[in-house]
Enzyme design. Sequence first.
Site, short mmCIF file in Angstrom:
data_model
loop_
_atom_site.label_atom_id
_atom_site.label_comp_id
_atom_site.label_asym_id
_atom_site.label_seq_id
_atom_site.Cartn_x
_atom_site.Cartn_y
_atom_site.Cartn_z
N HIS A 1 13.35 -3.06 1.81
CA HIS A 1 12.13 -2.24 0.54
C HIS A 1 13.12 -1.16 0.41
CE1 HIS A 1 9.52 -0.41 -2.14
NE2 HIS A 1 8.53 -1.79 -2.16
N GLU B 1 13.43 -6.75 -6.27
CA GLU B 1 12.92 -5.35 -7.33
C GLU B 1 13.90 -4.69 -7.79
OE1 GLU B 1 10.14 -3.25 -4.88
OE2 GLU B 1 8.57 -4.75 -4.59
N PHE C 1 0.96 -1.34 0.01
CA PHE C 1 -0.09 0.15 0.16
C PHE C 1 0.82 1.30 0.06
CE2 PHE C 1 -4.32 -1.79 2.11
CZ PHE C 1 -4.02 -2.73 1.16
N LYS C 2 1.96 0.56 0.37
CA LYS C 2 3.13 2.33 0.13
C LYS C 2 2.45 3.05 1.22
CE LYS C 2 5.67 1.19 -2.93
NZ LYS C 2 6.60 0.94 -4.88
O1 G3P Z 1 7.19 -3.39 -3.41
C1 G3P Z 1 6.21 -3.27 -4.76
C2 G3P Z 1 6.43 -1.96 -5.22
O2 G3P Z 1 7.40 -1.57 -4.48
C3 G3P Z 1 6.30 -2.12 -6.61
O3 G3P Z 1 5.69 -0.88 -6.82
O4 G3P Z 1 4.27 1.09 -7.89
O5 G3P Z 1 6.26 -0.84 -8.74
O6 G3P Z 1 4.41 -2.13 -8.20
P1 G3P Z 1 5.27 -0.47 -8.55
#
Ligand code: G3P
Length: 210
Positions: free
Chosen positions: A86, A134, A9-10
């Site tokens: 993160h 990520e 959800f950030k």
């Molecule tokens: O933790 C998931 C996130 O960092 C990915 O963000 O907005 O690129 O889907 P988004």
Amino acid sequence: MKPLVVINFKTYKQGKDAIELAKKIDKIDKNIIIGVQASDIYEITKATKLAVYSQHVDYEEKGRATGFILPEAVKKDKAVGSFLNHSEHKLSFDVLKGTMKRCKQAGLKTMVFASSVKEALKIEKLKPDYLVYEPPELVGGRISVSESKPDVIKKLSERIKMKFLVGAGIHNSEDVEIAVKLGAIGFAVSSAVVNAKEPEKKLRELISNP
Ligand code: G3P
């Protein structure tokens, strides 16, 4: 096998808006993991059956410390675990190690993020419950990790022994399909779902294929 879905959800949504979004996700699939701000954990665990993770916890011990998020505190609010490291909340390796230890003591699972294969290999040694790759430069954008880094996902599946997820820029079911084909057990997503006009529709679309 169905891919594991993690929705971060950030700080896009909080309070009432976060609870509403969590309830919508809960109706679709109760096995989805959501990462929410610590201040929303209590309400969301009361309102849904989802696995709720804190987006971060600190390693400080109970006592004379001001303004920290303790693993014990989120555990009391019924969080299942915590995200750590993160790319938007990066920790030094020592702090990560210490925080993971504290999570274990408190009975919290850990979902640890890595920005590269090198970092993932280092983190794997710490035995997190989940590892998520990520690439930071793709987070929040429209080009997905699956489109842009298929070679890295493949490399991860060859070099990492533990299961892993991938995230960044995921916005359609092909992104999910590619990630799973290349060896990920699931995916982490934020903006495409959290900021969608119809989050349920977007989420259903993402999980429609594999
Ligand atoms: O933790 C998931 C996130 O960092 C990915 O963000 O907005 O690129 O889907 P988004």
